[in-house]
Motif scaffolding. Structure first.
Motif, PDB file in Angstrom:
ATOM      1  N   GLU A  13      62.001  -1.462  55.632  1.00 22.40           N
ATOM      2  CA  GLU A  13      62.166  -0.127  55.065  1.00 22.40           C
ATOM      3  C   GLU A  13      62.585  -0.269  53.619  1.00 22.40           C
ATOM      4  O   GLU A  13      63.252  -1.225  53.236  1.00 22.40           O
ATOM      5  CB  GLU A  13      63.232   0.664  55.840  1.00 22.40           C
ATOM      6  N   ARG A  14      62.198   0.702  52.799  1.00 21.45           N
ATOM      7  CA  ARG A  14      62.560   0.699  51.378  1.00 21.45           C
ATOM      8  C   ARG A  14      64.052   0.976  51.245  1.00 21.45           C
ATOM      9  O   ARG A  14      64.607   1.825  51.935  1.00 21.45           O
ATOM     10  CB  ARG A  14      61.747   1.783  50.651  1.00 21.45           C
ATOM     11  N   VAL A  15      64.722   0.225  50.363  1.00 15.11           N
ATOM     12  CA  VAL A  15      66.132   0.448  50.058  1.00 15.11           C
ATOM     13  C   VAL A  15      66.293   0.537  48.551  1.00 15.11           C
ATOM     14  O   VAL A  15      65.558  -0.113  47.800  1.00 15.11           O
ATOM     15  CB  VAL A  15      67.041  -0.651  50.652  1.00 15.11           C
ATOM     16  N   LEU A  16      67.240   1.347  48.102  1.00 17.07           N
ATOM     17  CA  LEU A  16      67.460   1.560  46.680  1.00 17.07           C
ATOM     18  C   LEU A  16      68.698   0.798  46.218  1.00 17.07           C
ATOM     19  O   LEU A  16      69.599   0.513  47.000  1.00 17.07           O
ATOM     20  CB  LEU A  16      67.621   3.051  46.393  1.00 17.07           C
ATOM     21  N   GLY A  17      68.723   0.495  44.918  1.00 13.51           N
ATOM     22  CA  GLY A  17      69.897  -0.130  44.329  1.00 13.51           C
ATOM     23  C   GLY A  17      69.871  -1.641  44.320  1.00 13.51           C
ATOM     24  O   GLY A  17      70.889  -2.277  44.053  1.00 13.51           O
ATOM     25  N   PHE A  18      68.720  -2.237  44.587  1.00 10.74           N
ATOM     26  CA  PHE A  18      68.565  -3.697  44.599  1.00 10.74           C
ATOM     27  C   PHE A  18      67.367  -4.052  43.717  1.00 10.74           C
ATOM     28  O   PHE A  18      66.232  -3.948  44.155  1.00 10.74           O
ATOM     29  CB  PHE A  18      68.298  -4.221  46.013  1.00 10.74           C
ATOM     30  N   GLY A  19      67.599  -4.470  42.485  1.00 16.82           N
ATOM     31  CA  GLY A  19      66.498  -4.840  41.606  1.00 16.82           C
ATOM     32  C   GLY A  19      65.608  -3.655  41.293  1.00 16.82           C
ATOM     33  O   GLY A  19      66.026  -2.502  41.338  1.00 16.82           O
ATOM     34  N   GLU A  20      64.342  -3.942  40.978  1.00 25.27           N
ATOM     35  CA  GLU A  20      63.387  -2.867  40.682  1.00 25.27           C
ATOM     36  C   GLU A  20      62.769  -2.276  41.958  1.00 25.27           C
ATOM     37  O   GLU A  20      62.362  -1.125  41.972  1.00 25.27           O
ATOM     38  CB  GLU A  20      62.268  -3.391  39.777  1.00 25.27           C
ATOM     39  N   TYR A  21      62.670  -3.094  42.990  1.00 25.79           N
ATOM     40  CA  TYR A  21      62.088  -2.619  44.246  1.00 25.79           C
ATOM     41  C   TYR A  21      62.600  -3.548  45.343  1.00 25.79           C
ATOM     42  O   TYR A  21      62.681  -4.756  45.139  1.00 25.79           O
ATOM     43  CB  TYR A  21      60.553  -2.668  44.190  1.00 25.79           C
ATOM     44  N   ALA A  22      62.946  -2.988  46.489  1.00 27.40           N
ATOM     45  CA  ALA A  22      63.451  -3.820  47.579  1.00 27.40           C
ATOM     46  C   ALA A  22      63.158  -3.187  48.928  1.00 27.40           C
ATOM     47  O   ALA A  22      63.081  -1.961  49.045  1.00 27.40           O
ATOM     48  CB  ALA A  22      64.960  -4.037  47.433  1.00 27.40           C
ATOM     49  N   VAL A  23      62.984  -4.059  49.920  1.00 31.02           N
ATOM     50  CA  VAL A  23      62.826  -3.627  51.305  1.00 31.02           C
ATOM     51  C   VAL A  23      63.781  -4.450  52.167  1.00 31.02           C
ATOM     52  O   VAL A  23      64.183  -5.553  51.798  1.00 31.02           O
ATOM     53  CB  VAL A  23      61.368  -3.778  51.801  1.00 31.02           C
ATOM     54  N   ARG A  24      64.150  -3.884  53.323  1.00 28.70           N
ATOM     55  CA  ARG A  24      65.100  -4.531  54.228  1.00 28.70           C
ATOM     56  C   ARG A  24      64.594  -4.412  55.656  1.00 28.70           C
ATOM     57  O   ARG A  24      63.987  -3.431  56.049  1.00 28.70           O
ATOM     58  CB  ARG A  24      66.469  -3.855  54.113  1.00 28.70           C
ATOM     59  N   SER A  25      64.916  -5.443  56.451  1.00 28.14           N
ATOM     60  CA  SER A  25      64.546  -5.446  57.868  1.00 28.14           C
ATOM     61  C   SER A  25      65.700  -6.018  58.673  1.00 28.14           C
ATOM     62  O   SER A  25      66.317  -7.008  58.280  1.00 28.14           O
ATOM     63  CB  SER A  25      63.297  -6.298  58.081  1.00 28.14           C
ATOM     64  N   THR A  26      65.990  -5.378  59.804  1.00 33.24           N
ATOM     65  CA  THR A  26      66.971  -5.918  60.739  1.00 33.24           C
ATOM     66  C   THR A  26      66.221  -6.764  61.758  1.00 33.24           C
ATOM     67  O   THR A  26      65.236  -6.321  62.347  1.00 33.24           O
ATOM     68  CB  THR A  26      67.725  -4.776  61.449  1.00 33.24           C
ATOM     69  N   THR A  27      66.674  -8.004  61.932  1.00 35.00           N
ATOM     70  CA  THR A  27      66.024  -8.936  62.847  1.00 35.00           C
ATOM     71  C   THR A  27      66.938  -9.160  64.052  1.00 35.00           C
ATOM     72  O   THR A  27      68.101  -8.743  64.026  1.00 35.00           O
ATOM     73  CB  THR A  27      65.766 -10.280  62.138  1.00 35.00           C
TER      74      THR A  27
END
Length: 196
Positions: A126-140
């Motif tokens: 999922e897209r997340v804000l506040g990390f570099g220019e663009y970032a995504v995160r996933s829970t594994t």
């Protein structure tokens, strides 16, 4: 009977001419204008204080770096404690440097790698804000993954861990703890990368 001149050489030459004209006018395609000319010192992107607090006080670091790609891994293991305790915490950070070419900027290359990595993963990002220019995160099942773009760098971070429960059995690190600690690490990595 009249002879027809083949049009494909004209079309190819016109296309090449437009491409060259477009690249000459677009300074983003100049490798000298890429924000990063070399990989940062990857292990320095996490401070020793943060690594000790979030991963573990006595940890091992492993690193490898070649021209445009490298990684650093921080690992904490406690094999000697009795009772419930954190057994293992691991942070891995893979960094890729993308250089501009005649057809795309280094930043676009980093974004394309983010798309490829997230699409190829079995986990949902999922897209997340506040990390570099663009970032995504996933829970594994074991922890949390981030993919972060800063300029023409692509940073793939994974944080995971296992615990020993009160019955002496191995169990995944609590999900809330993994999410909270991974966010601390991802923020520091993105901020330190932007400062280099």
């Amino acid at each position: 009977m009249r002879s027809l001149t083949p049009l494909w050489p004209v079309v190819v030459l016109a296309s090449v001419g437009l491409l060259v004209a477009g690249c000459v006018g677009n300074s983003n395609l100049d490798p000298a204008r890429d924000r990063y000319q070399a990989l940062p010192r990857i292990c320095d992107l996490v401070s020793p204080a943060t690594a000790s607090r979030v991963i573990g006080a006595s940890l091992q670091t492993d690193a490898l770096s070649v021209e445009t790609t490298g990684y650093c891994a921080w690992t904490y293991r406690d094999l000697g404690s009795e009772g419930a305790h954190p057994l293992e915490r691991r942070l891995s950070l893979h960094v890729s440097l993308h250089r501009s070419s005649d057809t795309r900027s280094g930043s676009d290359g980093a974004l394309e790698e983010l798309d490829r990595l997230s699409e190829d993963s079995p986990n949902d990002f999922e897209r997340v804000l506040g990390f570099g220019e663009y970032a995504v995160r996933s829970t594994t099942p074991d922890g949390v993954d981030y993919i972060i773009v800063v300029g023409n760098l692509n940073l793939k971070m994974g944080y995971s861990g296992r615990d020993v429960d009160a019955a002496g059995q191995m169990a995944p690190m609590p999900r809330d703890q993994a999410t909270e600690r991974a966010e601390v690490l991802a923020r520091e990595i993105a901020a330190n990368t932007a400062r280099t």
